[in-house]
Design a protein around this motif. Structure first.
Motif, PDB file in Angstrom:
ATOM      1  N   LEU A   1       0.832  -1.197   0.000  1.00 27.29           N
ATOM      2  CA  LEU A   1       0.000   0.000   0.000  1.00 27.29           C
ATOM      3  C   LEU A   1       0.867   1.247   0.000  1.00 27.29           C
ATOM      4  O   LEU A   1       0.622   2.213  -0.743  1.00 27.29           O
ATOM      5  CB  LEU A   1      -0.923   0.002   1.222  1.00 27.29           C
ATOM      6  CG  LEU A   1      -2.060  -1.031   1.211  1.00 27.29           C
ATOM      7  CD1 LEU A   1      -2.691  -1.107   2.602  1.00 27.29           C
ATOM      8  CD2 LEU A   1      -3.121  -0.650   0.171  1.00 27.29           C
ATOM      9  N   ALA A   2       1.910   1.237   0.831  1.00 28.36           N
ATOM     10  CA  ALA A   2       2.803   2.396   0.919  1.00 28.36           C
ATOM     11  C   ALA A   2       3.538   2.633  -0.393  1.00 28.36           C
ATOM     12  O   ALA A   2       3.743   3.773  -0.818  1.00 28.36           O
ATOM     13  CB  ALA A   2       3.796   2.187   2.060  1.00 28.36           C
ATOM     14  N   ALA A   3       3.919   1.539  -1.056  1.00 31.05           N
ATOM     15  CA  ALA A   3       4.655   1.671  -2.316  1.00 31.05           C
ATOM     16  C   ALA A   3       3.808   2.347  -3.388  1.00 31.05           C
ATOM     17  O   ALA A   3       4.329   3.073  -4.249  1.00 31.05           O
ATOM     18  CB  ALA A   3       5.112   0.296  -2.793  1.00 31.05           C
ATOM     19  N   TYR A   4       2.481   2.126  -3.337  1.00 32.73           N
ATOM     20  CA  TYR A   4       1.585   2.759  -4.299  1.00 32.73           C
ATOM     21  C   TYR A   4       1.026   4.081  -3.785  1.00 32.73           C
ATOM     22  O   TYR A   4       0.261   4.743  -4.494  1.00 32.73           O
ATOM     23  CB  TYR A   4       0.424   1.817  -4.633  1.00 32.73           C
ATOM     24  CG  TYR A   4       0.796   0.676  -5.550  1.00 32.73           C
ATOM     25  CD1 TYR A   4       0.977   0.871  -6.920  1.00 32.73           C
ATOM     26  CD2 TYR A   4       0.955  -0.611  -5.035  1.00 32.73           C
ATOM     27  CE1 TYR A   4       1.303  -0.178  -7.748  1.00 32.73           C
ATOM     28  CE2 TYR A   4       1.285  -1.665  -5.865  1.00 32.73           C
ATOM     29  CZ  TYR A   4       1.460  -1.452  -7.227  1.00 32.73           C
ATOM     30  OH  TYR A   4       1.792  -2.494  -8.061  1.00 32.73           O
ATOM     31  N   GLY A   5       1.387   4.466  -2.564  1.00 28.76           N
ATOM     32  CA  GLY A   5       0.893   5.714  -1.996  1.00 28.76           C
ATOM     33  C   GLY A   5      -0.580   5.669  -1.623  1.00 28.76           C
ATOM     34  O   GLY A   5      -1.271   6.690  -1.668  1.00 28.76           O
TER      35      GLY A   5
ATOM     36  N   ALA B   1      -8.799   5.873   0.969  1.00 27.60           N
ATOM     37  CA  ALA B   1      -8.560   5.217  -0.325  1.00 27.60           C
ATOM     38  C   ALA B   1      -8.495   3.697  -0.179  1.00 27.60           C
ATOM     39  O   ALA B   1      -8.850   2.966  -1.107  1.00 27.60           O
ATOM     40  CB  ALA B   1      -7.266   5.748  -0.951  1.00 27.60           C
ATOM     41  N   ILE B   2      -8.071   3.213   0.971  1.00 31.15           N
ATOM     42  CA  ILE B   2      -7.998   1.767   1.195  1.00 31.15           C
ATOM     43  C   ILE B   2      -9.400   1.166   1.191  1.00 31.15           C
ATOM     44  O   ILE B   2      -9.651   0.121   0.588  1.00 31.15           O
ATOM     45  CB  ILE B   2      -7.265   1.462   2.517  1.00 31.15           C
ATOM     46  CG1 ILE B   2      -5.820   1.957   2.453  1.00 31.15           C
ATOM     47  CG2 ILE B   2      -7.315  -0.041   2.815  1.00 31.15           C
ATOM     48  CD1 ILE B   2      -5.047   1.779   3.751  1.00 31.15           C
TER      49      ILE B   2
ATOM     50  N   ASP C   1      -7.504   3.858  -9.051  1.00 32.21           N
ATOM     51  CA  ASP C   1      -6.648   4.574 -10.000  1.00 32.21           C
ATOM     52  C   ASP C   1      -5.757   5.542  -9.242  1.00 32.21           C
ATOM     53  O   ASP C   1      -6.233   6.460  -8.557  1.00 32.21           O
ATOM     54  CB  ASP C   1      -7.495   5.327 -11.018  1.00 32.21           C
ATOM     55  CG  ASP C   1      -8.266   4.376 -11.940  1.00 32.21           C
ATOM     56  OD1 ASP C   1      -7.728   3.284 -12.222  1.00 32.21           O
ATOM     57  OD2 ASP C   1      -9.395   4.715 -12.346  1.00 32.21           O
ATOM     58  N   VAL C   2      -4.447   5.336  -9.366  1.00 34.36           N
ATOM     59  CA  VAL C   2      -3.465   6.154  -8.653  1.00 34.36           C
ATOM     60  C   VAL C   2      -2.483   6.722  -9.667  1.00 34.36           C
ATOM     61  O   VAL C   2      -1.751   5.980 -10.323  1.00 34.36           O
ATOM     62  CB  VAL C   2      -2.711   5.329  -7.590  1.00 34.36           C
ATOM     63  CG1 VAL C   2      -1.687   6.200  -6.864  1.00 34.36           C
ATOM     64  CG2 VAL C   2      -3.686   4.698  -6.604  1.00 34.36           C
TER      65      VAL C   2
ATOM     66  N   ARG D   1      -3.904   1.974 -12.789  1.00 36.46           N
ATOM     67  CA  ARG D   1      -4.905   1.192 -12.069  1.00 36.46           C
ATOM     68  C   ARG D   1      -4.214   0.132 -11.195  1.00 36.46           C
ATOM     69  O   ARG D   1      -3.446  -0.683 -11.694  1.00 36.46           O
ATOM     70  CB  ARG D   1      -5.867   0.533 -13.031  1.00 36.46           C
ATOM     71  CG  ARG D   1      -6.894  -0.381 -12.366  1.00 36.46           C
ATOM     72  CD  ARG D   1      -8.160  -0.513 -13.180  1.00 36.46           C
ATOM     73  NE  ARG D   1      -8.917   0.744 -13.212  1.00 36.46           N
ATOM     74  CZ  ARG D   1     -10.135   0.871 -13.744  1.00 36.46           C
ATOM     75  NH1 ARG D   1     -10.730  -0.177 -14.287  1.00 36.46           N
ATOM     76  NH2 ARG D   1     -10.742   2.033 -13.756  1.00 36.46           N
ATOM     77  N   VAL D   2      -4.533   0.202  -9.905  1.00 34.71           N
ATOM     78  CA  VAL D   2      -3.961  -0.749  -8.945  1.00 34.71           C
ATOM     79  C   VAL D   2      -5.054  -1.733  -8.527  1.00 34.71           C
ATOM     80  O   VAL D   2      -6.020  -1.350  -7.858  1.00 34.71           O
ATOM     81  CB  VAL D   2      -3.418  -0.021  -7.697  1.00 34.71           C
ATOM     82  CG1 VAL D   2      -2.830  -1.038  -6.716  1.00 34.71           C
ATOM     83  CG2 VAL D   2      -2.377   1.029  -8.089  1.00 34.71           C
TER      84      VAL D   2
END
Length: 313
Positions: free
Chosen positions: A163-167, A172-173, A183-184, A188-189
């Protein structure tokens, strides 16, 4: 962290002893508080265990032999005395509906609590609860008897480092869990990129039965199995005649079913030394073993990671 534990109220079988009350077990599973097989003295044992009767959300009775149900009148009346505000569901073999009705109204009291009779009428019946699905399986005993199995739905465990790696943080979680993707920064994650499967936990309760297929069906993959071991192998013929298990049989079921924590209980008064049950069970089961004693608390084991090696939240 949520609380999931078994509170043992009584561990005797047909005859109580100086140290063992008649049956009684309470499973605390988050918001569900489920009582199993309230034998005589259950209301007092709950007091000694520090459990309010008003906390109960559900009562499950395996069968209507007295050591498994004669504490029901006191529990039902106490629910009303304490003016329990929420409904309490009661599950029991449908063929014992008359016994349940008599026990429920065994004496005069002012009924204020809502106790909902929800009998079990078929093998494999499933009951929806806030904790997951409660399953009932027919067992092998001289009268109609059911074992119970609580199965939590499978889910996913979020991985903080991903989660941290994708900010991704905060609200948002929740959106990611709800929609399955997020979408970050134009990318798209998917949910599976930041989480891993989380197997739902499982609890099984097996009382008064000979060895049969449904004993294994109830025990399969249980994180915590509570199972009768009324007799030792030296009395295996008597166990078979009476529709009961030996400690060795119960332990073998646990070993073959992948049980993580095994709780033996429902001991005949003919055996004064509980260490004999542990010794016999150890010959079949090398996992986490508890020989139950009155008023102990047994935690549901922590979750395992997807690799099955270490605790996970």
């Amino acid at each position: 962290m949520s609380l999931r534990e078994l509170v043992v109220l009584g561990t005797a079988s047909q005859v109580p002893t100086r140290r063992r009350n008649h049956n009684g077990y309470v499973l605390v599973w988050d918001s569900e508080v489920v009582m199993f097989d309230p034998g005589e003295g259950t209301q007092r044992q709950m007091l000694l265990a520090g459990l309010p009767v008003s906390a109960l959300t559900r009562i499950c009775i395996s069968h209507f032999h007295g050591d498994h149900c004669l504490g029901l009148p006191g529990v039902v009346q106490r629910l009303s005395l304490d003016r329990t505000a929420h409904p309490v569901s009661a599950h029991f073999p449908a063929t014992g509906a008359d016994y349940f009705a008599r026990l429920r109204h065994a004496s005069v009291f002012h009924e204020t609590a809502e106790v909902r009779a929800e009998p079990v009428s078929m093998d494999g019946q499933q009951i929806s609860t806030s904790a997951g699905t409660l399953q009932a399986r027919r067992l092998q005993h001289p009268i109609e008897t059911y074992g119970y199995r609580l199965v939590e739905p499978d889910g996913r465990r979020m991985l903080p480092e991903r989660l941290a790696a994708y900010g991704i943080a905060g609200p948002a979680i929740s959106e990611l869990i709800r929609t399955g993707h997020l979408d970050v920064d134009g990318r798209r994650v998917p949910l599976d990129a930041v989480s891993e499967p989380r197997r739902g936990q499982r609890f099984a309760f097996v009382m008064d039965t000979g060895l049969c297929d449904n004993v294994y069906a109830l025990a399969e993959g249980a994180d915590l199995l509570v199972i009768e071991s009324t007799f030792l192998t030296e009395d295996a013929e008597l166990a078979a005649e009476a529709g009961h298990l030996t400690a060795a049989q119960a332990a073998r079921v646990a070993a073959e079913s992948g049980v993580r924590r095994l709780v033996l209980t429902h001991f005949s008064q003919r055996y004064p030394d509980p260490d004999r049950f542990a010794a016999e069970a150890r010959e079949q089961f090398d996992g986490d073993l508890v020989v139950a004693a009155d008023l102990i608390r047994v935690p549901v084991p922590p979750r395992l990671t997807s690799a099955g090696s270490s605790p996970a939240a």
